[in-house]
Design a protein around this motif. Structure first.
Motif, mmCIF file in Angstrom:
data_model
loop_
_atom_site.group_PDB
_atom_site.id
_atom_site.type_symbol
_atom_site.label_atom_id
_atom_site.label_comp_id
_atom_site.label_asym_id
_atom_site.label_seq_id
_atom_site.Cartn_x
_atom_site.Cartn_y
_atom_site.Cartn_z
ATOM 1 N N SER A 34 97.741 72.708 66.293
ATOM 2 C CA SER A 34 96.808 72.185 65.313
ATOM 3 C C SER A 34 96.824 73.065 64.076
ATOM 4 O O SER A 34 97.000 74.267 64.160
ATOM 5 C CB SER A 34 95.412 72.113 65.909
ATOM 6 N N TYR A 35 96.644 72.437 62.954
ATOM 7 C CA TYR A 35 96.758 73.142 61.678
ATOM 8 C C TYR A 35 95.462 73.890 61.346
ATOM 9 O O TYR A 35 95.345 75.091 61.530
ATOM 10 C CB TYR A 35 97.108 72.118 60.602
ATOM 11 N N LYS A 36 94.459 73.147 60.879
ATOM 12 C CA LYS A 36 93.208 73.784 60.469
ATOM 13 C C LYS A 36 92.136 73.507 61.512
ATOM 14 O O LYS A 36 92.401 72.910 62.547
ATOM 15 C CB LYS A 36 92.774 73.237 59.103
ATOM 16 N N GLN A 37 90.923 73.884 61.196
ATOM 17 C CA GLN A 37 89.859 73.606 62.144
ATOM 18 C C GLN A 37 89.516 72.118 62.115
ATOM 19 O O GLN A 37 89.551 71.490 61.075
ATOM 20 C CB GLN A 37 88.651 74.479 61.847
ATOM 21 N N PRO A 38 89.183 71.562 63.261
ATOM 22 C CA PRO A 38 88.924 70.126 63.330
ATOM 23 C C PRO A 38 87.555 69.784 62.744
ATOM 24 O O PRO A 38 86.817 70.673 62.322
ATOM 25 C CB PRO A 38 88.954 69.848 64.826
ATOM 26 N N THR A 39 87.205 68.508 62.765
ATOM 27 C CA THR A 39 85.922 68.092 62.206
ATOM 28 C C THR A 39 84.762 68.333 63.169
ATOM 29 O O THR A 39 83.619 68.028 62.842
ATOM 30 C CB THR A 39 85.936 66.596 61.825
ATOM 31 N N LEU A 40 85.040 68.900 64.342
ATOM 32 C CA LEU A 40 83.960 69.090 65.316
ATOM 33 C C LEU A 40 82.767 69.840 64.753
ATOM 34 O O LEU A 40 81.616 69.489 64.990
ATOM 35 C CB LEU A 40 84.487 69.837 66.547
ATOM 36 N N ARG A 41 83.047 70.902 63.998
ATOM 37 C CA ARG A 41 81.907 71.685 63.499
ATOM 38 C C ARG A 41 81.259 71.047 62.278
ATOM 39 O O ARG A 41 80.260 71.533 61.784
ATOM 40 C CB ARG A 41 82.273 73.141 63.273
ATOM 41 N N ASN A 42 81.842 69.972 61.767
ATOM 42 C CA ASN A 42 81.159 69.197 60.721
ATOM 43 C C ASN A 42 80.263 68.151 61.334
ATOM 44 O O ASN A 42 79.327 67.671 60.710
ATOM 45 C CB ASN A 42 82.168 68.446 59.846
ATOM 46 N N ALA A 43 80.607 67.741 62.539
ATOM 47 C CA ALA A 43 79.899 66.634 63.152
ATOM 48 C C ALA A 43 78.628 67.137 63.822
ATOM 49 O O ALA A 43 78.482 68.312 64.108
ATOM 50 C CB ALA A 43 80.786 65.930 64.155
ATOM 51 N N SER A 44 77.740 66.223 64.100
ATOM 52 C CA SER A 44 76.413 66.592 64.557
ATOM 53 C C SER A 44 76.396 67.155 65.974
ATOM 54 O O SER A 44 75.416 67.751 66.387
ATOM 55 C CB SER A 44 75.538 65.350 64.531
ATOM 56 N N GLY A 45 77.467 66.944 66.722
ATOM 57 C CA GLY A 45 77.449 67.326 68.129
ATOM 58 C C GLY A 45 77.010 66.185 69.026
ATOM 59 O O GLY A 45 77.084 66.274 70.243
ATOM 60 N N LEU A 46 76.560 65.098 68.397
ATOM 61 C CA LEU A 46 76.219 63.903 69.177
ATOM 62 C C LEU A 46 77.496 63.138 69.486
ATOM 63 O O LEU A 46 78.411 63.080 68.669
ATOM 64 C CB LEU A 46 75.263 62.993 68.394
ATOM 65 N N PRO A 253 69.454 67.564 65.226
ATOM 66 C CA PRO A 253 70.831 67.679 64.720
ATOM 67 C C PRO A 253 70.857 67.724 63.197
ATOM 68 O O PRO A 253 70.093 67.022 62.539
ATOM 69 C CB PRO A 253 71.516 66.417 65.245
ATOM 70 N N MET A 254 71.742 68.565 62.655
ATOM 71 C CA MET A 254 71.819 68.782 61.213
ATOM 72 C C MET A 254 73.194 68.389 60.684
ATOM 73 O O MET A 254 74.140 68.226 61.443
ATOM 74 C CB MET A 254 71.593 70.257 60.908
ATOM 75 N N GLY A 255 73.324 68.323 59.362
ATOM 76 C CA GLY A 255 74.616 68.042 58.737
ATOM 77 C C GLY A 255 75.538 69.246 58.822
ATOM 78 O O GLY A 255 75.163 70.270 59.389
ATOM 79 N N PRO A 256 76.717 69.138 58.268
ATOM 80 C CA PRO A 256 77.684 70.224 58.378
ATOM 81 C C PRO A 256 77.269 71.452 57.580
ATOM 82 O O PRO A 256 76.645 71.293 56.535
ATOM 83 C CB PRO A 256 78.958 69.616 57.791
ATOM 84 N N PRO A 257 77.652 72.671 58.031
ATOM 85 C CA PRO A 257 78.288 72.955 59.308
ATOM 86 C C PRO A 257 77.247 72.949 60.426
ATOM 87 O O PRO A 257 76.134 73.403 60.217
ATOM 88 C CB PRO A 257 78.860 74.357 59.120
ATOM 89 N N SER A 258 77.610 72.452 61.577
ATOM 90 C CA SER A 258 76.615 72.218 62.602
ATOM 91 C C SER A 258 76.820 73.097 63.822
ATOM 92 O O SER A 258 77.923 73.201 64.364
ATOM 93 C CB SER A 258 76.653 70.728 62.976
ATOM 94 N N LEU A 259 75.760 73.751 64.232
ATOM 95 C CA LEU A 259 75.839 74.645 65.398
ATOM 96 C C LEU A 259 76.179 73.899 66.685
ATOM 97 O O LEU A 259 77.029 74.353 67.446
ATOM 98 C CB LEU A 259 74.542 75.440 65.561
ATOM 99 N N PRO A 260 75.547 72.745 66.963
ATOM 100 C CA PRO A 260 75.947 72.031 68.181
ATOM 101 C C PRO A 260 77.437 71.665 68.167
ATOM 102 O O PRO A 260 78.106 71.739 69.195
ATOM 103 C CB PRO A 260 75.066 70.778 68.161
ATOM 104 N N GLY A 261 77.965 71.327 66.988
ATOM 105 C CA GLY A 261 79.386 71.029 66.874
ATOM 106 C C GLY A 261 80.233 72.263 67.167
ATOM 107 O O GLY A 261 81.237 72.204 67.865
ATOM 108 N N LEU A 262 79.792 73.396 66.620
ATOM 109 C CA LEU A 262 80.491 74.662 66.840
ATOM 110 C C LEU A 262 80.500 75.051 68.319
ATOM 111 O O LEU A 262 81.512 75.471 68.857
ATOM 112 C CB LEU A 262 79.729 75.741 66.065
ATOM 113 N N ARG A 263 79.338 74.895 68.957
ATOM 114 C CA ARG A 263 79.251 75.243 70.376
ATOM 115 C C ARG A 263 80.168 74.362 71.197
ATOM 116 O O ARG A 263 80.838 74.811 72.120
ATOM 117 C CB ARG A 263 77.818 75.066 70.881
ATOM 118 N N LEU A 264 80.198 73.072 70.833
ATOM 119 C CA LEU A 264 81.051 72.136 71.568
ATOM 120 C C LEU A 264 82.517 72.531 71.398
ATOM 121 O O LEU A 264 83.294 72.535 72.347
ATOM 122 C CB LEU A 264 80.814 70.703 71.079
ATOM 123 N N GLU A 265 82.875 72.898 70.160
ATOM 124 C CA GLU A 265 84.249 73.308 69.898
ATOM 125 C C GLU A 265 84.627 74.502 70.785
ATOM 126 O O GLU A 265 85.681 74.516 71.417
ATOM 127 C CB GLU A 265 84.383 73.664 68.420
#
Ligand SMILES: Cc1cc2nc3c(=O)[nH]c(=O)nc-3n(C[C@H](O)[C@H](O)[C@H](O)COP(=O)(O)OP(=O)(O)OC[C@H]3O[C@@H](n4cnc5c(N)ncnc54)[C@H](O)[C@@H]3O)c2cc1C
Ligand code: SF4
Ligand code: SF4
Lengths: 426, 440
Positions: A34-46, A253-265
């Motif tokens: 994978s090249y860069k970081q994915p959109t996971l940490r932009n997404a809400s984690g839902l 849940p919050m907009g980017p950057p999102s902690l739940p998204g980061l944790r999921l990543e």
């Protein structure tokens, strides 16, 4: 000599990770690049499966009931309801107790930062106490200096929308002295460590926060905070706040950057490791080599800062994301899939890409590759481009994840399907 | 100072010292790099900010999104001066690697830093000269290596170190790295240069400063391992890669050494050599920073032919096969591995773990993806020392929890930090590879 493996997955977002695990579980030897970081940490984690039909009907109570009516070509129609269920089951297995929602096929309704309610299929355990179907009154607490969550406004909107409970909002100063525009991770890490250094705040940060919130409580049984309650130790942070406040605590849940998204990543990448998938991030795939008669991919070319290195495999999965992840690229000339140059159907006139009606059919959002039922991208005449190339996630076309609220669900279902087929064909 | 303008050094064979001073050719001498489209690509998602180790420990640091695209926009719009906080960026380049939208963050930082140092920093300040000396480590190292024992004794004399901190802003907390009693180049000359000749398999070694002056055992491990695989090695004339200079905004110093390196190595590439580095920051500089910042003839060629040593063997040899049958003597050494940020940027963060996973006699444990915090010369500055250690804390904790009491990393300054924070011995993957594959 090339770097060799049985299955090579290109792209490390939710779709790529799911495909890699799914392939590894068939016993295949898998590498993910994978090249860069994915959109996971932009997404809400839902994890949304389907909140609205492509025609805009909804919010849907039962996304599974709506699957049968999806138009031909939609990713869910391609893989079928079984793959959707299997993708979710795989996700449940990987996330274990950190996610909830698998007790039912029905959508949960989650209050988001702007005071709206969003239908979703799986949600982090940290948001569970905040469900809009819960009839207990709620206090929402925002922090000064944390933009994006205006607690009183959110509460007012929830009440206006007819939520079955009374919401109130309060804004408190975070108990640690912070700069004018602190990063969201800053809040999370201060709560993780639970100390801020003597000159900023003595003693426990969590404790000090509780003291500021407790004065606002007026009989509510649950308190919602912006989703910044810890990065490494979210369970611990929440448990402490709950114990000291004596009520349930949830995250909004919050907009980017999102902690739940980061944790999921983080969680998903640990899972990749545990499944024995080799991971390589930081370099893009820039092209491919086809076999002699052109119907198979022999290797992809990885650009290592100027040097091009072939990665050979028996099966390939393309999971490079959509317009945001750059899996689909657009310029004035047109729209393309830059790695394999797979066919992306689109009208020749750029102005046709956007529908005039505000909530009309945004074709632009539906751009992507067009696969057969095995998720192999097809050319303009409907024939499979390569026997051993499958696509998953936002690189696929014929759906609009933002409008349908189907982003993560499509990535899970198609990632599962593409990965399993790739693994079984080695 | 490159070897070219040092006094004649009897340890270096004559043919490695060019007789006339090299004239760099800058193809587009006046060109200002155009970063506008890069700034416009930013869609303000703040992913970069969540990856910045400095912002994580220093609330006042505005973070990469500001340092890069926002600052660039302000500058373009109303010609704003560069914000001094650019000097707090450690050039770890993690933001660069993170941005989903391909914004060239570290290039923007490098340019802003250079402009700040050029136009806004006093050339009479202690900070400027301290940074200049740190950036030009190689000059001091060249001198120090002439009298290694004396230099080592002086450098680690307590009162002297305190004085260094007071007068010069170098932290007294750190011990200076020891100089080897014989440099790598001296060893290379003494053994008579390459022991293997080959028409097909040829590599040119960029050892950089540290493997030459301080850790020649790493360079020797590279030589013995590559020769085992049948490679002919040359060790051409070279300067510093420029990494410490970029990080201190000393672009003119960097340009001078880059000219030497590009000229020296691009000639060899024409003769069929690939360029090999044992330090991941050096390979980073040659591959990414040179083409971003310089336009000498041959820059792109050098970038396209440069590899990190392990990476090269993985691509060109059946390293997995070779290691499958090998073992390392000892009773199952546990190594706590830290991936340097600059290795991460080249996609190399996982290769050592992957490679040694199946090697008998060692167990490698990845201590996570945090930054070590030293970032080359950054952690040597007295005012940055605390910050540097705060960033490193996560890595120290992970190392502490790891099974082994030995560390492993590719980057010499990360190694310094790991040793400083934990007291562990730190090894380089090439040393492990040598132990596994080369008959002693
Ligand atoms: C702002 C935002 C908010 C969202 N919110 C939600 C939400 O609330 N609920 C929900 O269910 N979904 C949401 N989504 C959608 C969801 O998070 C994912 O975008 C979706 O699942 C697509 O994932 P993916 O794996 O296909 O692509 P991505 O996550 O985009 O991953 C693609 C990966 O491929 C890599 N890549 C691209 N090109 C190459 C190449 N040439 N070589 C190697 N690697 C390459 C990229 O660097 C990236 O890591 C949101 C998305 C965005 C952008
Ligand atoms: S290079 Fe490193 S320290 Fe500098 S802004 Fe980027 S992430 Fe932060
Ligand atoms: S990660 Fe890239 S796009 Fe996002 S804010 Fe930073 S520079 Fe902008």
């Amino acid at each position: 000599m090339a770097i060799e493996q049985e299955v090579l997955v290109v792209g490390g977002g939710l779709a790529g990770v799911t495909a890699a695990v799914s392939a590894a579980r068939t016993g295949a030897d898998v590498r993910l690049v994978s090249y860069k970081q994915p959109t996971l940490r932009n997404a809400s984690g839902l994890i949304d499966v389907l909140g609205y039909t492509p025609d805009g009907e909804g919010p849907l109570v039962d996304p599974f009931a709506a699957l049968d009516d999806l138009p031909e070509g939609h990713p869910y129609e391609r893989v079928g309801a079984d793959a959707v269920e299997s993708g979710l089951a795989l996700f449940d297995d990987l996330t274990d107790s950190t996610y909830e929602g698998n007790h039912t096929e029905r959508n949960a309704l989650i209050p988001t930062q702007g005071g709206r309610v969003k239908p979703t299929a799986r949600y982090p355990a940290s948001v569970a106490a905040g469900l809009a179907s819960d009839e207990r009154d709620a206090l929402l607490v925002g922090f000064e200096r944390l933009v994006g969550f205006d607690a009183p406004l959110s509460a007012a909107r929830l009440n206006a929308a007819g939520a079955p409970f009374e919401a109130r909002g309060a804004t408190v100063e975070f108990p640690v002295a912070l700069s004018a525009d602190p990063k969201v991770t800053r809040f999370a890490h201060l709560l993780d460590r639970d100390e801020a250094g003597e000159e900023r705040q003595e003693g426990s940060v969590r404790r000090a926060l509780v003291e500021r919130v407790v004065t606002h409580l007026d009989g509510e049984q649950r308190v919602g905070f912006p989703a910044v309650l810890g990065d490494d130790h979210p369970e611990e942070v929440r448990a402490d706040l709950e114990a000291d406040l004596g009520v349930d605590v949830f995250e909004v849940p919050m907009g980017p950057p999102s902690l739940p998204g980061l944790r999921l990543e983080d969680r998903l990448y640990d899972a990749l490791d545990a499944e024995g998938v080799r991971i390589e991030t930081g370099n893009p795939v820039v092209g491919y080599e086809a076999g002699a008669d052109g119907d198979r991919v022999e290797a992809v070319a990885v650009d290592r800062s100027g040097a091009t290195v072939p990665y050979a495999a028996e099966q390939f999965v393309l999971a490079t994301g959509g317009l945001v992840g750059k899996g689909i690229d657009s310029d004035r000339e047109g729209v393309e899939e830059p790695v394999f140059d797979c066919h992306v159907g689109h009208p020749p006139d750029r102005y046709d890409w956007f529908d005039d009606r505000a909530f009309g059919d945004h074709r632009f959002a539906r751009f992507g590759v067009d696969p057969d039922r095995e998720l192999r991208p097809r050319n303009g005449r409907g024939a499979v481009e390569f026997d051993n190339l499958r696509a998953a996630g936002a690189v696929l076309g014929n759906y609009d994840f933002a409008a349908e609220k189907s982003g993560s669900g499509v990535s899970l279902a198609t990632g599962f399907h593409a990965g399993r087929l790739a693994g079984e064909n080695t | 100072m490159s070897d070219a303008d040092s006094p004649h050094d009897p340890g270096v064979p004559d043919d490695e010292i060019p007789d006339d001073e090299f004239e760099p050719v800058d193809v587009f001498p006046e060109s200002e790099l155009d970063l506008r489209s890069g700034a416009d690509d930013c869609y303000k998602c703040s992913t970069c900010d969540t990856n910045c180790p400095v912002a994580e420990v220093d609330d006042e640091f505005p973070g990469p999104k500001f340092q890069g695209p926002e600052q660039w926009r302000l500058k373009r719009k109303d010609d704003r001066e560069i914000d001094p906080s650019i000097m707090d960026c450690s050039n770890c380049m993690r933001c660069d690697n993170a941005c989903p939208s391909d914004v060239p963050l570290s290039q923007m930082h490098n340019e802003a830093r250079a402009e700040y140092v050029d136009e806004q920093m006093s050339k009479l300040s202690v900070e400027y000269w301290r940074n200049r000396v740190l950036a030009n480590y190689r000059k001091g190292a060249w001198l120090g290596s002439k009298f290694p024992r004396l230099t080592n004794a002086l450098a680690n004399n307590g009162p002297l170190r305190k004085l260094g901190e007071k007068l010069f802003g170098l932290t007294a907390e750190r011990e200076f790295p020891a100089f080897a009693t014989q440099t790598f180049r001296e060893w290379w000359a003494e053994r008579g240069g390459a022991q293997v000749q080959s028409e097909e398999k040829r590599v040119a070694y960029f050892h950089g400063c540290y493997a030459n002056y301080n850790t020649p055992e790493v360079a020797k491990a590279m030589v013995r391992t590559f020769e085992q695989f049948g490679y002919e090695i040359v060790v051409p004339e070279q300067g510093c890669s420029g990494t410490p200079m970029f990080a201190n905004g000393m672009l003119d110093d960097a340009r001078r050494d880059a000219a030497t390196n590009i000229s020296s190595f691009s000639e060899l590439i024409d003769e069929g050599y690939d360029v090999i580095c044992s330090c991941t920051s050096c390979s980073m500089a040659l591959r990414q920073e040179y083409p971003e910042l310089f336009t000498f003839e041959g820059t792109a060629d050098v970038a396209a032919h440069t590899y990190e040593a392990l990476e090269y063997l993985r691509i060109h040899e059946d390293l997995r096969g070779a290691l499958a049958g090998a073992e390392v003597d000892g009773d199952g050494e546990d190594l706590a591995y830290h991936a340097p940020c600059h290795a991460r940027n080249q996609g190399l963060a996982r290769q050592a773990v992957e490679l040694f996973r199946d090697l008998d006699g060692v167990a490698v444990e990845d201590v996570g993806d945090s930054c070590s915090g030293i970032s080359g010369t950054y952690g040597w500055k007295a005012e940055k020392y605390e910050k540097s250690m705060a960033i490193g804390e996560e890595m120290f904790e992970e190392m502490d929890e790891a099974e082994g009491r030995t560390g492993m990393t590719e980057c010499p300054t990360c190694a310094m930090q790991m040793e400083h924070g934990t007291g562990y011995d730190i090894r380089h993957p090439l040393e492990i590879l040598e132990a596994a594959l080369v008959e002693s």
